[in-house]
Write a protein that holds these residues in place. Structure first.
Motif, mmCIF file in Angstrom:
data_model
loop_
_atom_site.group_PDB
_atom_site.id
_atom_site.type_symbol
_atom_site.label_atom_id
_atom_site.label_comp_id
_atom_site.label_asym_id
_atom_site.label_seq_id
_atom_site.Cartn_x
_atom_site.Cartn_y
_atom_site.Cartn_z
ATOM 1 N N ILE A 61 19.599 -3.018 -21.868
ATOM 2 C CA ILE A 61 20.175 -3.066 -20.518
ATOM 3 C C ILE A 61 19.071 -3.261 -19.483
ATOM 4 C CG2 ILE A 61 21.331 -1.683 -18.750
ATOM 5 C CD1 ILE A 61 23.018 -0.453 -20.999
ATOM 6 N N ALA A 62 17.974 -2.516 -19.654
ATOM 7 C CA ALA A 62 16.849 -2.647 -18.722
ATOM 8 C C ALA A 62 16.290 -4.068 -18.733
ATOM 9 C CB ALA A 62 15.758 -1.652 -19.082
ATOM 10 N N LEU A 63 16.220 -4.658 -19.926
ATOM 11 C CA LEU A 63 15.749 -6.042 -20.026
ATOM 12 C C LEU A 63 16.709 -6.992 -19.330
ATOM 13 C CD1 LEU A 63 13.748 -8.092 -21.169
ATOM 14 C CD2 LEU A 63 15.095 -8.111 -23.293
ATOM 15 N N GLY A 64 18.040 -6.714 -19.500
ATOM 16 C CA GLY A 64 19.034 -7.557 -18.851
ATOM 17 C C GLY A 64 18.951 -7.475 -17.347
ATOM 18 N N VAL A 65 18.698 -6.294 -16.815
ATOM 19 C CA VAL A 65 18.539 -6.126 -15.369
ATOM 20 C C VAL A 65 17.333 -6.923 -14.877
ATOM 21 C CG1 VAL A 65 18.006 -4.470 -13.537
ATOM 22 C CG2 VAL A 65 19.710 -3.908 -15.287
ATOM 23 N N ALA A 66 16.254 -6.864 -15.672
ATOM 24 C CA ALA A 66 15.042 -7.585 -15.285
ATOM 25 C C ALA A 66 15.261 -9.092 -15.279
ATOM 26 C CB ALA A 66 13.901 -7.229 -16.230
ATOM 27 N N LEU A 67 16.091 -9.573 -16.206
ATOM 28 C CA LEU A 67 16.346 -11.019 -16.272
ATOM 29 C C LEU A 67 17.282 -11.477 -15.161
ATOM 30 C CD1 LEU A 67 16.748 -11.466 -20.140
ATOM 31 C CD2 LEU A 67 14.793 -12.140 -18.714
ATOM 32 N N GLY A 68 18.118 -10.554 -14.650
ATOM 33 C CA GLY A 68 19.016 -10.890 -13.556
ATOM 34 C C GLY A 68 20.356 -11.381 -14.036
ATOM 35 N N GLY A 69 21.284 -11.510 -13.101
ATOM 36 C CA GLY A 69 22.631 -11.950 -13.451
ATOM 37 C C GLY A 69 23.578 -10.772 -13.543
ATOM 38 N N ASP A 70 24.853 -11.007 -13.187
ATOM 39 C CA ASP A 70 25.830 -9.923 -13.190
ATOM 40 C C ASP A 70 26.198 -9.471 -14.600
ATOM 41 O OD1 ASP A 70 25.906 -9.943 -10.452
ATOM 42 O OD2 ASP A 70 27.597 -11.348 -10.338
ATOM 43 N N ALA A 71 26.363 -10.433 -15.504
ATOM 44 C CA ALA A 71 26.826 -10.105 -16.857
ATOM 45 C C ALA A 71 25.680 -9.820 -17.817
ATOM 46 C CB ALA A 71 27.679 -11.252 -17.408
ATOM 47 N N THR A 72 24.479 -10.224 -17.466
ATOM 48 C CA THR A 72 23.351 -10.112 -18.405
ATOM 49 C C THR A 72 23.094 -8.681 -18.868
ATOM 50 O OG1 THR A 72 22.320 -12.054 -17.411
ATOM 51 C CG2 THR A 72 20.924 -10.651 -18.775
ATOM 52 N N PRO A 73 23.050 -7.680 -17.977
ATOM 53 C CA PRO A 73 22.787 -6.309 -18.461
ATOM 54 C C PRO A 73 23.821 -5.822 -19.467
ATOM 55 C CG PRO A 73 22.486 -6.448 -16.092
ATOM 56 C CD PRO A 73 23.106 -7.740 -16.511
ATOM 57 N N GLY A 74 25.107 -6.107 -19.177
ATOM 58 C CA GLY A 74 26.156 -5.652 -20.097
ATOM 59 C C GLY A 74 26.048 -6.316 -21.454
ATOM 60 N N ILE A 75 25.850 -7.628 -21.457
ATOM 61 C CA ILE A 75 25.732 -8.361 -22.728
ATOM 62 C C ILE A 75 24.494 -7.891 -23.492
ATOM 63 C CG2 ILE A 75 25.351 -10.630 -23.755
ATOM 64 C CD1 ILE A 75 26.971 -11.808 -21.404
ATOM 65 N N ALA A 76 23.382 -7.749 -22.771
ATOM 66 C CA ALA A 76 22.149 -7.300 -23.431
ATOM 67 C C ALA A 76 22.325 -5.899 -23.997
ATOM 68 C CB ALA A 76 20.996 -7.337 -22.430
ATOM 69 N N GLY A 77 23.024 -5.048 -23.247
ATOM 70 C CA GLY A 77 23.254 -3.682 -23.735
ATOM 71 C C GLY A 77 24.059 -3.663 -25.014
ATOM 72 N N LEU A 78 25.113 -4.504 -25.064
ATOM 73 C CA LEU A 78 25.934 -4.578 -26.273
ATOM 74 C C LEU A 78 25.122 -5.092 -27.454
ATOM 75 C CD1 LEU A 78 29.286 -5.987 -24.832
ATOM 76 C CD2 LEU A 78 28.847 -3.682 -25.700
ATOM 77 N N LEU A 79 24.332 -6.148 -27.207
ATOM 78 C CA LEU A 79 23.519 -6.706 -28.293
ATOM 79 C C LEU A 79 22.467 -5.706 -28.757
ATOM 80 C CD1 LEU A 79 23.013 -10.366 -26.994
ATOM 81 C CD2 LEU A 79 24.508 -9.588 -28.843
ATOM 82 N N GLY A 80 21.845 -5.014 -27.793
ATOM 83 C CA GLY A 80 20.833 -4.021 -28.161
ATOM 84 C C GLY A 80 21.423 -2.873 -28.958
ATOM 85 N N THR A 81 22.606 -2.384 -28.522
ATOM 86 C CA THR A 81 23.269 -1.303 -29.247
ATOM 87 C C THR A 81 23.650 -1.740 -30.656
ATOM 88 O OG1 THR A 81 24.151 -0.393 -27.186
ATOM 89 C CG2 THR A 81 25.214 0.301 -29.229
ATOM 90 N N ALA A 82 24.180 -2.966 -30.775
ATOM 91 C CA ALA A 82 24.545 -3.481 -32.102
ATOM 92 C C ALA A 82 23.318 -3.574 -32.997
ATOM 93 C CB ALA A 82 25.206 -4.856 -31.958
ATOM 94 N N GLY A 83 22.206 -4.060 -32.425
ATOM 95 C CA GLY A 83 20.977 -4.134 -33.215
ATOM 96 C C GLY A 83 20.499 -2.760 -33.634
ATOM 97 N N GLY A 84 20.622 -1.786 -32.711
ATOM 98 C CA GLY A 84 20.227 -0.418 -33.050
ATOM 99 C C GLY A 84 21.075 0.169 -34.163
ATOM 100 N N VAL A 85 22.389 -0.130 -34.115
ATOM 101 C CA VAL A 85 23.285 0.353 -35.170
ATOM 102 C C VAL A 85 22.900 -0.237 -36.517
ATOM 103 C CG1 VAL A 85 25.664 0.271 -36.030
ATOM 104 C CG2 VAL A 85 25.223 0.823 -33.622
ATOM 105 N N VAL A 86 22.572 -1.530 -36.528
ATOM 106 C CA VAL A 86 22.175 -2.180 -37.786
ATOM 107 C C VAL A 86 20.913 -1.541 -38.355
ATOM 108 C CG1 VAL A 86 21.321 -4.335 -38.789
ATOM 109 C CG2 VAL A 86 23.279 -4.375 -37.226
ATOM 110 N N VAL A 87 19.918 -1.336 -37.493
ATOM 111 C CA VAL A 87 18.658 -0.741 -37.960
ATOM 112 C C VAL A 87 18.885 0.693 -38.415
ATOM 113 C CG1 VAL A 87 16.350 -0.007 -37.243
ATOM 114 C CG2 VAL A 87 17.238 -2.222 -36.512
ATOM 115 N N ALA A 88 19.654 1.474 -37.635
ATOM 116 C CA ALA A 88 19.908 2.871 -37.994
ATOM 117 C C ALA A 88 20.669 2.969 -39.309
ATOM 118 C CB ALA A 88 20.679 3.570 -36.872
ATOM 119 N N THR A 89 21.650 2.072 -39.501
ATOM 120 C CA THR A 89 22.414 2.077 -40.759
ATOM 121 C C THR A 89 21.515 1.771 -41.941
ATOM 122 O OG1 THR A 89 24.415 1.371 -39.594
ATOM 123 C CG2 THR A 89 24.366 1.050 -41.985
#
Length: 205
Positions: A167-195
């Motif tokens: 999310i922080a990276l998405g905020v830095a990149l800018g755009g209204d939807a970028t933080p939300g999309i980045a957050g979802l992708l980051g969380t999904a990646g975290g779930v994969v690694v944690a699993t």
């Protein structure tokens, strides 16, 4: 790693190690007779021991089973119809390689000889010793329980960190939807690694 427990006679577990599978349902009953193997959650096995194994004179062991390593269904079912209390049941033979730890439980203790007044004292319980499935000595059950709890908490924190970092990276990149999309992708990646870490730990545990 999802964990369930099963109380077993030490002799039955030794026989299972030789055969490669454990087929005792509960005390005095086989898997063929009962249709499933009785198991317990971490907060249930002491009650089962006290209710059904209190008079057993043979050595007992507590099998810690990683359900992710099982090739048979695990079903939560009521112990008695209408009771609302469920226990995990294993519908098939228990492979010994799904047992990740074995805890030696203290046997019955004889009371101390009577003193001059004729009273007796019950000795303090002997501590239980934990072993891995191959027989090597490990930590106590309490230490194992809290270790698993803290490891699981660390995996959850890993997922959260990935999500917030993205999310922080998405905020830095800018755009209204970028933080939300980045957050979802980051969380999904975290779930994969944690699993992956979770399952790897269960297989090396």
């Amino acid at each position: 790693m999802s964990t369930v427990f099963h109380l077993a006679l030490s002799s039955d577990w030794a026989a299972a190690q030789a055969a490669g599978v454990y087929t005792v349902s509960t005390r005095g009953r086989s898997l063929a007779e009962e249709g499933f193997i009785h198991a317990s959650r971490a907060d249930q096995w002491t009650g089962v021991r006290d209710a059904f194994y209190a008079d057993v004179t043979e050595p007992l062991v507590l099998l810690q089973i990683d359900t992710d390593l099982l090739d048979v269904p695990v079903v939560e079912e009521e112990a008695e119809p209408g009771s609302g209390v469920t226990f995990p049941h294993l519908y098939g033979p228990l492979r010994v390689d799904a047992v990740v730890r074995v805890l030696d439980l203290p046997g019955p203790l004889a009371p101390e000889p009577p003193d001059a007044t004729g009273s007796t004292a019950t000795p303090a319980p002997r501590p239980a010793a934990a072993r891995s499935a191959d027989g090597s000595t490990e930590r106590s059950f309490t230490a194992t329980y809290f270790s698993e709890m803290f490891r699981n908490a660390a995996l959850i924190l890993l997922v959260l960190a990935c999500g917030f970092g993205a999310i922080a990276l998405g905020v830095a990149l800018g755009g209204d939807a970028t933080p939300g999309i980045a957050g979802l992708l980051g969380t999904a990646g975290g779930v994969v690694v944690a699993t992956w870490l979770y399952r790897r730990r269960g297989r090396t545990g």
